[in-house]
Design a protein around this motif. Structure first.
Motif, mmCIF file in Angstrom:
data_model
loop_
_atom_site.group_PDB
_atom_site.id
_atom_site.type_symbol
_atom_site.label_atom_id
_atom_site.label_comp_id
_atom_site.label_asym_id
_atom_site.label_seq_id
_atom_site.Cartn_x
_atom_site.Cartn_y
_atom_site.Cartn_z
ATOM 1 N N SER A 197 4.613 -6.803 -0.247
ATOM 2 C CA SER A 197 4.634 -6.765 1.224
ATOM 3 C C SER A 197 5.311 -8.023 1.746
ATOM 4 O O SER A 197 5.020 -9.125 1.267
ATOM 5 N N THR A 210 0.835 -1.206 0.000
ATOM 6 C CA THR A 210 0.000 0.000 0.000
ATOM 7 C C THR A 210 0.867 1.253 0.000
ATOM 8 O O THR A 210 0.632 2.182 -0.785
ATOM 9 N N ASP A 235 1.488 -4.441 -9.154
ATOM 10 C CA ASP A 235 1.192 -4.765 -7.765
ATOM 11 C C ASP A 235 1.495 -6.255 -7.590
ATOM 12 O O ASP A 235 0.748 -7.108 -8.055
ATOM 13 N N HIS A 268 4.733 -9.491 4.572
ATOM 14 C CA HIS A 268 3.874 -10.370 5.388
ATOM 15 C C HIS A 268 3.081 -11.370 4.563
ATOM 16 O O HIS A 268 2.507 -12.303 5.118
ATOM 17 N N LYS A 269 3.050 -11.194 3.248
ATOM 18 C CA LYS A 269 2.354 -12.172 2.407
ATOM 19 C C LYS A 269 3.323 -13.216 1.850
ATOM 20 O O LYS A 269 2.947 -14.054 1.033
ATOM 21 N N GLN A 272 0.262 -10.307 -4.423
ATOM 22 C CA GLN A 272 -0.186 -11.707 -4.459
ATOM 23 C C GLN A 272 0.653 -12.553 -5.414
ATOM 24 O O GLN A 272 0.331 -13.715 -5.654
HETATM 25 N N1 PLP Z 1 -2.609 -5.576 -3.524
HETATM 26 C C1 PLP Z 1 -3.126 -6.802 -3.435
HETATM 27 C C2 PLP Z 1 -3.405 -7.563 -4.690
HETATM 28 C C3 PLP Z 1 -3.392 -7.355 -2.185
HETATM 29 O O1 PLP Z 1 -3.923 -8.588 -2.095
HETATM 30 C C4 PLP Z 1 -3.113 -6.601 -1.019
HETATM 31 C C5 PLP Z 1 -3.438 -7.126 0.320
HETATM 32 O O2 PLP Z 1 -4.303 -7.961 0.487
HETATM 33 C C6 PLP Z 1 -2.555 -5.324 -1.167
HETATM 34 C C7 PLP Z 1 -2.327 -4.851 -2.432
HETATM 35 C C8 PLP Z 1 -2.234 -4.478 0.015
HETATM 36 O O3 PLP Z 1 -1.189 -5.046 0.740
HETATM 37 P P1 PLP Z 1 -0.770 -4.447 2.160
HETATM 38 O O4 PLP Z 1 -2.024 -4.375 2.978
HETATM 39 O O5 PLP Z 1 0.221 -5.429 2.681
HETATM 40 O O6 PLP Z 1 -0.177 -3.095 1.916
#
Ligand code: PLP
Length: 400
Positions: free
Chosen positions: A217, A89, A194, A219-220, A197
């Motif tokens: 990110s 984000t 992005d 954490h994913k 995922q």
């Molecule tokens: N983009 C996608 C496709 C996501 O699935 C997510 C989180 O679920 C985000 C962006 C945002 O990620 P974060 O909340 O770690 O910043």
């Protein structure tokens, strides 16, 4: 696979063994990641870049080593193209604010897709509002496949950027990035990907891909919360103004004018999340030890198995039937509200996500309020998929 490295999985929820199928929201963390972070706080904690003492030097060296590790992991040309942020984000907001300020003007356009997460829509809406520009939308079809053949017709001399997700967090669709980037580049338009995922499921080489920005990110991908990455090609980052002002991002501060630090520090104002960055390094180690291909293969098996089993259930509707998917399956059963399904699954120890998954335009596409989403990671098993199916077979008749 490797479940023993994830102690959190070994617990009961409402007297049932935990079945964690909410990995697209966040993955669990292996012991090595947690230990790396606690070890830093127990033995090395100090502020980086500024201190002329032993601990600060060690911490700085380790922090910068992770930057080089990320560079290699995603195939970037330079380590100064890796900017640490709070997550996907913030990475997208950084580009929308900074690139937007430098390159977006009244009458310009930004293209996003209909399947974007809100965090790849709203920052662009804000940037467009500020600059008097306009957002345009590349649609997907009912199977959840992006209509890439329509992209060229959306691009024109006013288009300044295409922002698209590598993988839909709701539909699981893996988008044909190479084709999207080639089309945009034919029109000399940069592309932001992005990767939130994508990064945990698909080996990534940003140079081979040719994208201009790539965001993800930690954490994913088995790492900690609170840290993420913005990869940006040097030629863009160099031209972009700072996003936030503060310590570390400056060269010289005078009341009659301030000059900015070089890349990547220009975009890293203030004290960063050092322990979390080290945790990200440890998460990359974990993924490389297991092998990204091995992770992907295991998850594909679970996805195929789960999809086939779910389809046996009366009244099952799966949203997202693209031929190329990652380990996400979104569904509704009969008239049952997704929230009710999720709540009852939880009482049986099964963690799934329900709702719009921060993709309201995807829900609008299908005219539904939300879905139930199960998503898999390396430690999930076929037995857990069986648990999910058994639980659904119990729950669905109860919900009429
Ligand atoms: N983009 C996608 C496709 C996501 O699935 C997510 C989180 O679920 C985000 C962006 C945002 O990620 P974060 O909340 O770690 O910043």
């Amino acid at each position: 696979m490797h479940r023993e490295l994830f102690p959190i999985l070994d617990q009961q929820v409402y007297n049932h063994p935990l079945v964690y199928l909410d990995n697209a929201a966040t993955t669990q963390k292996p012991l090595s990641v947690v230990e790396t972070m606690s070890d830093y706080y127990l033995h090395q904690n100090s502020n980086i870049h500024r201190g002329a003492h032993h601990l600060a030097e060690q911490a700085t060296e380790r922090y910068e080593a992770v930057r080089r590790q990320v560079q290699q992991f995603i195939g970037a040309a330079h380590s100064h193209e890796i900017v640490f942020t709070r997550g996907t984000t913030e990475s997208i907001n950084l580009v929308a604010a900074s690139f937007g300020q430098q390159f977006l003007r009244a009458g310009d356009e930004v293209v996003v897709s209909e399947m974007e997460h809100h965090s790849n829509i709203v920052p662009w809406q804000l940037a467009c509002q500020r600059q008097g520009a306009r957002l345009r939308v590349l649609p997907f079809d009912d199977d959840g496949i992006l209509q890439v053949d329509q992209l060229a017709s959306l691009l024109n001399e006013h288009t300044r950027l295409v922002a698209v997700t590598q993988v839909s967090n709701t539909l699981g669709t893996v988008n044909p990035l190479q084709e999207i980037i080639a089309t945009a580049h034919q029109h000399h338009i940069p592309v932001l990907v992005d990767g939130a995922q994508g990064i945990a499921h698909i080996p990534i080489d940003v140079q081979a891909l040719g994208c201009d920005f790539y965001c993800f990110s930690a954490h994913k991908m088995y790492g900690p919360m609170g840290v993420g990455v913005l990869y940006g090609r040097e030629e863009w980052l160099d031209q972009m103004p700072p996003y936030q002002g503060g310590g570390e991002m400056i060269k010289e501060v005078r009341f009659d004018g301030t000059t900015y630090n070089e890349l990547p520090f220009k975009f890293e104002a203030g004290t960063p999340a050092v322990a979390e960055v080290l945790g990200l390094g440890s998460a990359i180690d974990f993924m490389q030890q297991v092998g990204v291909e091995t992770i992907a293969r295991h998850e594909q098996e679970l996805l195929a198995y789960a999809t086939a089993q779910l389809q046996q259930i009366d009244g099952m509707r799966i949203f997202g039937n693209a031929p190329h998917k990652t380990s996400v399956v979104s569904f509704l059963v009969g008239d049952a509200h997704p929230y009710d399904v999720g709540t009852l699954l939880d009482k049986l120890g099964i963690a799934v996500r329900t709702g719009h998954h921060c993709t309201q335009p995807v829900m609008d596409h299908y005219g539904i309020p939300g879905t139930v989403r199960a998503s898999f990671a390396i430690y999930n098993t076929k037995e857990e998929v069986d648990e999910l199916i058994r639980a659904l077979e119990r729950i669905v008749p109860m919900l009429g």
